[in-house]
Design an enzyme around this catalytic site. Structure first.
Site, short mmCIF file in Angstrom:
data_model
loop_
_atom_site.label_atom_id
_atom_site.label_comp_id
_atom_site.label_asym_id
_atom_site.label_seq_id
_atom_site.Cartn_x
_atom_site.Cartn_y
_atom_site.Cartn_z
CB SER A 262 -6.75 -0.99 7.34
OG SER A 262 -6.73 0.06 8.40
CG HIS B 135 -6.38 -2.90 11.20
ND1 HIS B 135 -5.28 -2.28 10.56
CD2 HIS B 135 -5.88 -4.02 11.95
CE1 HIS B 135 -4.11 -3.40 10.28
NE2 HIS B 135 -4.41 -4.33 11.30
CG ASP C 25 -0.96 -4.92 9.88
OD1 ASP C 25 0.12 -5.59 10.36
OD2 ASP C 25 -2.22 -5.39 10.43
#
Length: 361
Positions: free
Chosen positions: A167, A194, A287
């Protein structure tokens, strides 16, 4: 109050950013500039908590300004880019590599049906990045090298697939890791990064220039091939099918993410079992952490990026805290670790032969 400096050469966009950010009671606009050179000077003078940085600006573009700021006055930077412009995308990715934390598309006009959603995302991103502790980037810094063994214990199965989650800070980490892998790396790599919608194609193109592997946005049904990197696209989870093909799924988001790293890890763990390797990199939140349980349960191996080389230690830190990680390595050692892991598992398999270890039959 979160103190924000806006660097944007378009008067229209600059006024829009001032209006929407100032409307939030927790945000204060401390200054605006219209080129990268002034941005560097004002960051030194005003010491903002966050900078929103345009990409194409006169005198000095967003990449060069970001690089200088991260060397001279480290400050959280959010890149504001136009996704349709190829030059914008390249500069944006280079800025992320230079230390910018996030990449957003320029807000649409107020008459757009997506205006409120885009502004809400902008505000939440600025607030989140304000809390990130950035580190100084040194020019031409020599990075120490290590020669890690593939694992603390001998490999138990030939690696068939590598799944990666990243991310905040991920593009730079991915570029380093993929760039360290040989052109004939014999295992497919699946990545959930992400990133703001519309930029994944640009990320794939940029990574193709940073490594010897083939990088592409995954399509449903793609057969997994060696020396190939598959990036999860916008709006769908990515996994693998039992016949080793890409499986895209438009199921509901998992903890707010689609694509989700948890979905990817669970899928890879289920299909590849002890032949799976999972890598969790720099990023905010958690996540992918729950998905790592499936990898561990089925006998796969997990490596996490260490804190010192992570822009944000949220995702790898959570995985380590929950005991789901076999190895913790700096980003500059992960590519070598993966290469050694793949080589060791293939050496072990060849030594065993068709009738077991060291067979002479």
């Amino acid at each position: 109050m979160i103190r924000v400096l806006i660097a944007e050469d378009s008067v229209t966009i600059r006024e829009l950013l001032v209006t929407v950010l100032r409307a939030d009671p927790e945000i204060e606009i401390v200054g605006t500039v219209k080129n990268g050179r002034d941005a560097i000077q004002q960051v030194k003078r005003l010491r903002p908590d966050v900078v929103t940085m345009d990409v194409n600006m006169p005198e000095l573009d967003g990449f060069e300004a970001t690089k200088r700021i991260m060397i001279e006055t480290p400050t959280p930077i959010v890149i504001i880019s136009a996704s349709v412009d190829v030059r914008d995308v390249k500069i944006s990715m280079n800025a992320l590599c230079a230390g910018a934390l996030a990449l957003l598309e320029k807000p649409p006009g107020m008459d757009s049906p997506h205006f409120k959603e885009a502004i809400a995302h902008l505000i939440s991103t600025v607030k989140a990045m304000a809390g990130v502790k950035v580190i100084r980037h040194w020019p031409m810094r020599a990075v120490p090298q290590r020669s890690p063994r593939a694992a603390n214990t001998p490999p138990s199965a030939q690696v068939r697939g590598i799944a990666v989650a990243a991310s905040t800070g991920g593009p730079a980490a991915l570029a380093r890791i993929l760039g360290d892998l040989p052109a004939q790396f014999p295992v497919p790599i699946l990545i959930v990064q992400h990133i703001t919608g519309g930029f994944v194609d640009g990320l794939a193109s940029w990574l193709n220039t940073a490594c010897a592997l083939k990088v592409q946005v995954a399509k449903n049904g793609d057969p997994l091939a060696p020396s190939t990197v598959y990036l999860a696209g916008d709006g769908a989870h990515m996994g693998v099918s039992p016949n080793s093909r890409i499986k895209l799924d438009d199921a509901r988001p998992i903890n707010g993410f689609r694509p989700s790293a948890t979905y990817l890890f669970e899928s890879v763990g289920k299909v590849f079992g002890p032949s799976a390797v999972a890598v969790i990199l720099t990023g905010m939140g958690q996540d992918g952490v729950e998905g790592l349980r499936a990898v561990r349960t089925t006998g796969g191996r997990v490596v996490a990026q260490d804190e010192s080389s992570s822009i944000v230690f949220g995702m790898p830190g959570a995985a380590i805290a929950q005991g789901l990680v076999d190895n913790v390595l700096p980003v500059y050692s992960i590519g070598e670790w993966l290469t050694a892991m793949v080589a060791d598992t293939r050496t072990t398999k060849n030594e065993e032969g068709p009738h077991g270890p060291h067979s002479n039959r």
